[in-house]
Design an enzyme around this catalytic site. Structure first.
Site, PDB file in Angstrom:
ATOM      1  N   ARG A 102       0.814  -1.214   0.000  1.00 49.06           N
ATOM      2  CA  ARG A 102       0.000   0.000   0.000  1.00 49.06           C
ATOM      3  C   ARG A 102       0.847   1.264   0.000  1.00 49.06           C
ATOM      4  O   ARG A 102       0.524   2.243  -0.688  1.00 49.06           O
ATOM      5  CB  ARG A 102      -0.955  -0.011   1.195  1.00 49.06           C
ATOM      6  CG  ARG A 102      -1.891   1.199   1.300  1.00 49.06           C
ATOM      7  CD  ARG A 102      -2.499   1.616  -0.017  1.00 49.06           C
ATOM      8  NE  ARG A 102      -3.165   0.547  -0.745  1.00 49.06           N
ATOM      9  CZ  ARG A 102      -3.537   0.604  -2.005  1.00 49.06           C
ATOM     10  NH1 ARG A 102      -3.261   1.694  -2.729  1.00 49.06           N
ATOM     11  NH2 ARG A 102      -4.138  -0.405  -2.593  1.00 49.06           N
ATOM     12  N   LYS A 169       5.310  38.112   0.360  1.00 50.31           N
ATOM     13  CA  LYS A 169       4.015  38.061  -0.308  1.00 50.31           C
ATOM     14  C   LYS A 169       3.153  39.251   0.119  1.00 50.31           C
ATOM     15  O   LYS A 169       3.588  40.103   0.892  1.00 50.31           O
ATOM     16  CB  LYS A 169       3.338  36.715  -0.027  1.00 50.31           C
ATOM     17  CG  LYS A 169       4.125  35.547  -0.629  1.00 50.31           C
ATOM     18  CD  LYS A 169       3.445  34.220  -0.397  1.00 50.31           C
ATOM     19  CE  LYS A 169       2.179  34.069  -1.206  1.00 50.31           C
ATOM     20  NZ  LYS A 169       2.447  34.039  -2.665  1.00 50.31           N
ATOM     21  N   GLU A 202       6.538  39.751  -4.056  1.00 49.07           N
ATOM     22  CA  GLU A 202       5.286  39.645  -4.812  1.00 49.07           C
ATOM     23  C   GLU A 202       4.733  41.043  -5.065  1.00 49.07           C
ATOM     24  O   GLU A 202       4.666  41.868  -4.152  1.00 49.07           O
ATOM     25  CB  GLU A 202       4.271  38.818  -4.029  1.00 49.07           C
ATOM     26  CG  GLU A 202       2.914  38.718  -4.711  1.00 49.07           C
ATOM     27  CD  GLU A 202       1.917  37.914  -3.900  1.00 49.07           C
ATOM     28  OE1 GLU A 202       2.101  36.692  -3.767  1.00 49.07           O
ATOM     29  OE2 GLU A 202       0.963  38.525  -3.380  1.00 49.07           O
ATOM     30  N   ASP A 224       1.819  38.856  -9.656  1.00 55.55           N
ATOM     31  CA  ASP A 224       0.712  38.056  -9.135  1.00 55.55           C
ATOM     32  C   ASP A 224      -0.629  38.474  -9.717  1.00 55.55           C
ATOM     33  O   ASP A 224      -1.025  39.641  -9.622  1.00 55.55           O
ATOM     34  CB  ASP A 224       0.667  38.169  -7.606  1.00 55.55           C
ATOM     35  CG  ASP A 224      -0.353  37.223  -7.005  1.00 55.55           C
ATOM     36  OD1 ASP A 224      -0.273  36.009  -7.276  1.00 55.55           O
ATOM     37  OD2 ASP A 224      -1.241  37.697  -6.266  1.00 55.55           O
TER      38      ASP A 224
END
Length: 287
Positions: A102, A169, A202, A224
């Site tokens: 698995r 960001k 960003e 962005d």
């Protein structure tokens, strides 16, 4: 050359934790029904079309479960596969084959799905200068394998985590008080901590692009959620002074037009967070 995150230790640590999660105090189904000395073999069957990934990892898993297992690899990582192909065979203690089954399948199915989609998007931007990047939008505790699969599919890895590169960001910028303030604070921090990390910023509009250029001391500017026209203008403004990266909602229908804007990189979170696994199975067979 392997990336720095892909070491013998990181692979073995991942396998140890994954096996502990699955096996617990024993694979009682196999221990109960199969004699301890029984020997057998199995084939790993491909039940879909795409790019195979996780073959090398499977070898590590089988070895971790039982070093006596013999694995014969028939198709390598990165191979183009179709329904009915046999990727590998494994021979040895039957209980061990079943215990490893698995984890091998879970890893290879997801990694193959990621490699397949990565290969597809890479094909869509062929002929441009843009390189396809992954993101940190990964499965907790499985990032190492997902980023490995991106490489197998022909893509490139972005930073591995929060520690090996700085990306300022939108929230960082807003909390810091603006583009300039975020960059200057970061430069001071790196100097104080004697750290040598690349800085990416960003930007959400051309004004922020201009602020990043004027402040300087960075390595890459992220564009962005910009339109193609805005990206082309941003790339022209940057003029090769810094690397450029397009990001935000990029799909297979838009990625070509984004690449043609002249960006150096295109990051796509869907490489790891929205893929369909390739169906694989491990089946016993008689010689």
């Amino acid at each position: 050359m392997r990336p720095t995150y892909l070491t013998e230790k990181s692979i073995s640590d991942f396998i140890a934790l994954a096996l502990a999660e699955d096996i617990g105090d024993g694979d009682h189904s196999s221990l109960a029904s199969i004699p301890g000395d029984a020997q057998n073999q199995a084939r790993l069957l491909v039940k879909g079309d795409g790019i195979l990934a996780g073959v090398e990892l499977a070898g590590y898993i089988f070895n971790a479960v039982d070093p006596g297992l013999q694995v014969e690899v028939l198709l390598q990582d990165g191979a183009t596969v179709k329904y009915g192909d046999v990727a590998l065979t494994v021979k040895g203690k039957a209980q061990s084959i079943l215990t490893a089954e698995r984890l091998v399948l879970n890893c290879m199915q997801r990694m193959s799905g990621i490699a397949t989609y990565t290969h597809h998007l890479t094909d869509l931007i062929k002929g441009t200068n843009a390189k396809l990047l992954d993101t940190r939008k990964t499965t907790p505790n499985f990032r190492i394998m997902e980023k490995w699969a991106v490489l197998i599919g022909g893509g490139h890895n972005h930073r591995f985590g929060l520690f090996d590169m700085i990306i300022l960001k939108d929230n960082h910028v807003d909390y810091a008080g603006g583009i300039k303030e975020a960059i200057l604070a970061t430069q001071r921090y790196l100097q104080e901590k004697s750290k040598d990390l690349r800085i990416e910023v960003e930007t959400r509009n051309l004004d922020e692009v201009r602020q990043a250029i004027d402040t300087g001391g960075i390595h890459r500017i992220m564009l962005d959620n910009m339109t193609p026209d805005m990206m082309r203008e941003a790339v022209a403004m940057i003029g090769g002074k810094y690397e450029t990266e397009a990001s935000g909602g990029i799909t297979e229908t838009t990625i070509r037009s984004v690449a043609e804007c002249g960006v150096d990189y295109i990051s796509v979170g869907a490489l790891t967070h929205s893929i369909k696994s390739i169906d694989l199975s491990l089946k016993a067979y008689k010689v």
